[in-house]
Design a protein around this motif. Structure first.
Motif, PDB file in Angstrom:
ATOM      1  N   UNK A   1       0.900  -1.126   0.052  1.00 55.92           N
ATOM      2  CA  UNK A   1      -0.109   0.111  -0.114  1.00 55.92           C
ATOM      3  C   UNK A   1       0.808   1.133   0.113  1.00 55.92           C
ATOM      4  N   UNK A   2       0.385   2.357   0.017  1.00 52.99           N
ATOM      5  CA  UNK A   2       1.056   3.611   0.090  1.00 52.99           C
ATOM      6  C   UNK A   2       0.847   4.573   1.290  1.00 52.99           C
ATOM      7  N   UNK A   3       1.661   5.286   1.381  1.00 48.42           N
ATOM      8  CA  UNK A   3       1.413   6.548   2.334  1.00 48.42           C
ATOM      9  C   UNK A   3       2.315   7.810   1.380  1.00 48.42           C
ATOM     10  N   UNK A   4       1.470   8.654   1.678  1.00 51.40           N
ATOM     11  CA  UNK A   4       2.008  10.113   1.108  1.00 51.40           C
ATOM     12  C   UNK A   4       3.318  10.279   1.405  1.00 51.40           C
ATOM     13  N   UNK A   5       4.030  11.153   0.654  1.00 47.95           N
ATOM     14  CA  UNK A   5       5.467  11.528   1.166  1.00 47.95           C
ATOM     15  C   UNK A   5       5.716  12.096   2.351  1.00 47.95           C
ATOM     16  N   UNK A   6       4.638  13.054   2.708  1.00 45.90           N
ATOM     17  CA  UNK A   6       5.041  13.693   4.151  1.00 45.90           C
ATOM     18  C   UNK A   6       4.366  13.036   5.034  1.00 45.90           C
ATOM     19  N   UNK A   7       3.844  12.156   4.765  1.00 45.42           N
ATOM     20  CA  UNK A   7       3.057  11.079   6.040  1.00 45.42           C
ATOM     21  C   UNK A   7       3.951  10.158   6.580  1.00 45.42           C
ATOM     22  N   UNK A   8       4.274   9.998   7.845  1.00 48.13           N
ATOM     23  CA  UNK A   8       4.894   9.174   8.340  1.00 48.13           C
ATOM     24  C   UNK A   8       3.988   7.950   9.017  1.00 48.13           C
ATOM     25  N   UNK A   9       4.606   6.557   9.233  1.00 44.96           N
ATOM     26  CA  UNK A   9       3.693   5.518   9.730  1.00 44.96           C
ATOM     27  C   UNK A   9       4.180   4.336   9.583  1.00 44.96           C
ATOM     28  N   UNK A  10       3.251   3.249   9.781  1.00 34.35           N
ATOM     29  CA  UNK A  10       3.455   1.979   9.622  1.00 34.35           C
ATOM     30  C   UNK A  10       3.287   1.637   7.988  1.00 34.35           C
ATOM     31  N   UNK A  11       4.155   0.853   7.153  1.00 38.32           N
ATOM     32  CA  UNK A  11       3.957   0.404   6.059  1.00 38.32           C
ATOM     33  C   UNK A  11       4.157  -1.075   6.036  1.00 38.32           C
ATOM     34  N   UNK A  12       3.323  -1.761   5.248  1.00 40.41           N
ATOM     35  CA  UNK A  12       3.407  -3.345   5.302  1.00 40.41           C
ATOM     36  C   UNK A  12       3.915  -3.633   3.912  1.00 40.41           C
ATOM     37  N   UNK A  13       4.909  -4.451   4.207  1.00 33.09           N
ATOM     38  CA  UNK A  13       6.054  -5.065   3.090  1.00 33.09           C
ATOM     39  C   UNK A  13       5.582  -6.368   2.702  1.00 33.09           C
ATOM     40  N   UNK A  14       5.443  -6.683   1.648  1.00 33.72           N
ATOM     41  CA  UNK A  14       5.274  -8.354   0.860  1.00 33.72           C
ATOM     42  C   UNK A  14       6.695  -8.876   0.691  1.00 33.72           C
ATOM     43  N   UNK A  15       6.889 -10.028   1.110  1.00 29.26           N
ATOM     44  CA  UNK A  15       8.237 -10.426   0.708  1.00 29.26           C
ATOM     45  C   UNK A  15       8.014 -11.866   0.006  1.00 29.26           C
ATOM     46  N   UNK A  16       6.813 -12.469  -0.326  1.00 31.45           N
ATOM     47  CA  UNK A  16       6.415 -13.600  -1.023  1.00 31.45           C
ATOM     48  C   UNK A  16       5.167 -13.133  -1.550  1.00 31.45           C
ATOM     49  N   UNK A  17       5.115 -14.159  -2.958  1.00 33.81           N
ATOM     50  CA  UNK A  17       3.851 -13.628  -3.885  1.00 33.81           C
ATOM     51  C   UNK A  17       2.795 -13.817  -3.058  1.00 33.81           C
ATOM     52  N   UNK A  18       2.493 -14.888  -2.191  1.00 35.25           N
ATOM     53  CA  UNK A  18       0.941 -15.308  -1.527  1.00 35.25           C
ATOM     54  C   UNK A  18       0.683 -14.062  -0.809  1.00 35.25           C
ATOM     55  N   UNK A  19       2.018 -13.634  -0.072  1.00 38.72           N
ATOM     56  CA  UNK A  19       1.575 -12.713   1.051  1.00 38.72           C
ATOM     57  C   UNK A  19       1.343 -11.401   0.463  1.00 38.72           C
ATOM     58  N   UNK A  20       1.548 -10.884  -0.789  1.00 38.24           N
ATOM     59  CA  UNK A  20       1.412 -10.041  -1.741  1.00 38.24           C
ATOM     60  C   UNK A  20      -0.228 -10.094  -1.836  1.00 38.24           C
ATOM     61  N   UNK A  21      -0.553 -11.369  -2.424  1.00 36.32           N
ATOM     62  CA  UNK A  21      -1.887 -11.685  -2.801  1.00 36.32           C
ATOM     63  C   UNK A  21      -3.068 -11.105  -1.596  1.00 36.32           C
ATOM     64  N   UNK A  22      -2.747 -12.042  -0.443  1.00 36.80           N
ATOM     65  CA  UNK A  22      -3.512 -11.900   0.611  1.00 36.80           C
ATOM     66  C   UNK A  22      -3.488 -10.597   1.070  1.00 36.80           C
ATOM     67  N   UNK A  23      -2.411  -9.696   1.525  1.00 38.69           N
ATOM     68  CA  UNK A  23      -2.723  -8.488   1.861  1.00 38.69           C
ATOM     69  C   UNK A  23      -3.224  -7.471   0.783  1.00 38.69           C
ATOM     70  N   UNK A  24      -3.215  -7.848  -0.179  1.00 35.70           N
ATOM     71  CA  UNK A  24      -3.833  -6.942  -1.032  1.00 35.70           C
ATOM     72  C   UNK A  24      -5.292  -7.136  -1.118  1.00 35.70           C
ATOM     73  N   UNK A  25      -5.881  -8.629  -0.709  1.00 33.37           N
ATOM     74  CA  UNK A  25      -7.124  -8.756  -0.552  1.00 33.37           C
ATOM     75  C   UNK A  25      -7.605  -8.056   0.617  1.00 33.37           C
TER      76      UNK A  25
END
Length: 221
Positions: free
Chosen positions: A133-157
């Motif tokens: 997902x995204x956060x605006x440039x001037x916004x700080x906060x938690x960012x979720x990162x996928x490391x596997x293809x399945x994690x990317x799909x499930x997190x996107x869902x």
């Protein structure tokens, strides 16, 4: 260079169906209609080994191939990030303000991920970690990162189904005395945000400052 990620064989069709609609219903690796549209346009979804338009009618015996275009890895940006959580599937990092999540420039959070995170040992590991997902440039906060293809799909869902929700805190000039929902039309689309007042204080320069919590339900940039 491209790497085949999966192959789908179109069996006998009960009804006529277009390429993009079939992909939306059957390609589990790409969880959204928008993602399917982008993948077809970029050539990540091929019909009989060819790049075609999404409106092409399918026939029994057609073969759909999902490929990894194996783009060049991002140039490493050695920005030290605070890692909140990490395992073989995903990571959560604290994004500092002043940096875009991704884009054409060098100093992005995406370019800093490989410098901060360990490679996944899973069979469906991504070529490099990717934000889901995204956060605006001037916004700080938690960012979720996928490391596997399945994690990317499930997190996107999870984002698409509103299982994961975003909350922001904002310090604004003035005395906010309204709590509830703000509903506006932005670029012809509804934007709904819930507002909660956390604290109001005085300011020598601006008379009042308000700390508020914002929960976007239909977010817009």
């Amino acid at each position: 260079m491209q790497i085949i990620k999966n192959t789908y064989h179109v069996s006998e069709l009960r009804d006529k169906v277009r390429f993009n609609i079939y992909c939306e219903l059957n390609i589990s690796e790409i969880p959204s209609r928008k993602g399917i549209k982008k993948a077809i346009k970029k050539g990540e979804l091929l019909l009989n080994n060819e790049i075609v338009e999404g409106g092409r009618w399918l026939e029994a015996g057609d073969v759909i191939t999902l490929v990894d275009l194996n783009l060049k890895p991002p140039k490493e940006f050695q920005l030290k990030l605070r890692i909140i959580f990490e395992d073989e599937y995903l990571a959560v990092i604290h994004k500092p303000s002043g940096y875009p999540v991704s884009g054409n420039q060098f100093k992005t959070i995406q370019n800093a991920l490989s410098f901060n995170l360990q490679e996944s040992n899973k069979g469906d590991a991504l070529n490099w970690p990717l934000p889901v997902h995204r956060l605006d440039s001037q916004t700080s906060g938690l960012l979720i990162i996928a490391k596997t293809r399945l994690a990317r799909v499930k997190l996107g869902q999870a984002f698409e189904q509103k299982i994961i929700e975003k909350r922001y805190q904002a310090l604004v000039v003035g005395k906010v005395d309204f709590e509830g929902e703000i509903s506006l039309d932005l670029e012809g689309k509804k934007a709904l945000t819930k507002v909660k007042i956390l604290k109001v204080g005085t300011s020598l320069q601006n008379e009042f400052l308000s700390l508020i919590e914002l929960s976007p339900k239909t977010g817009r940039t």
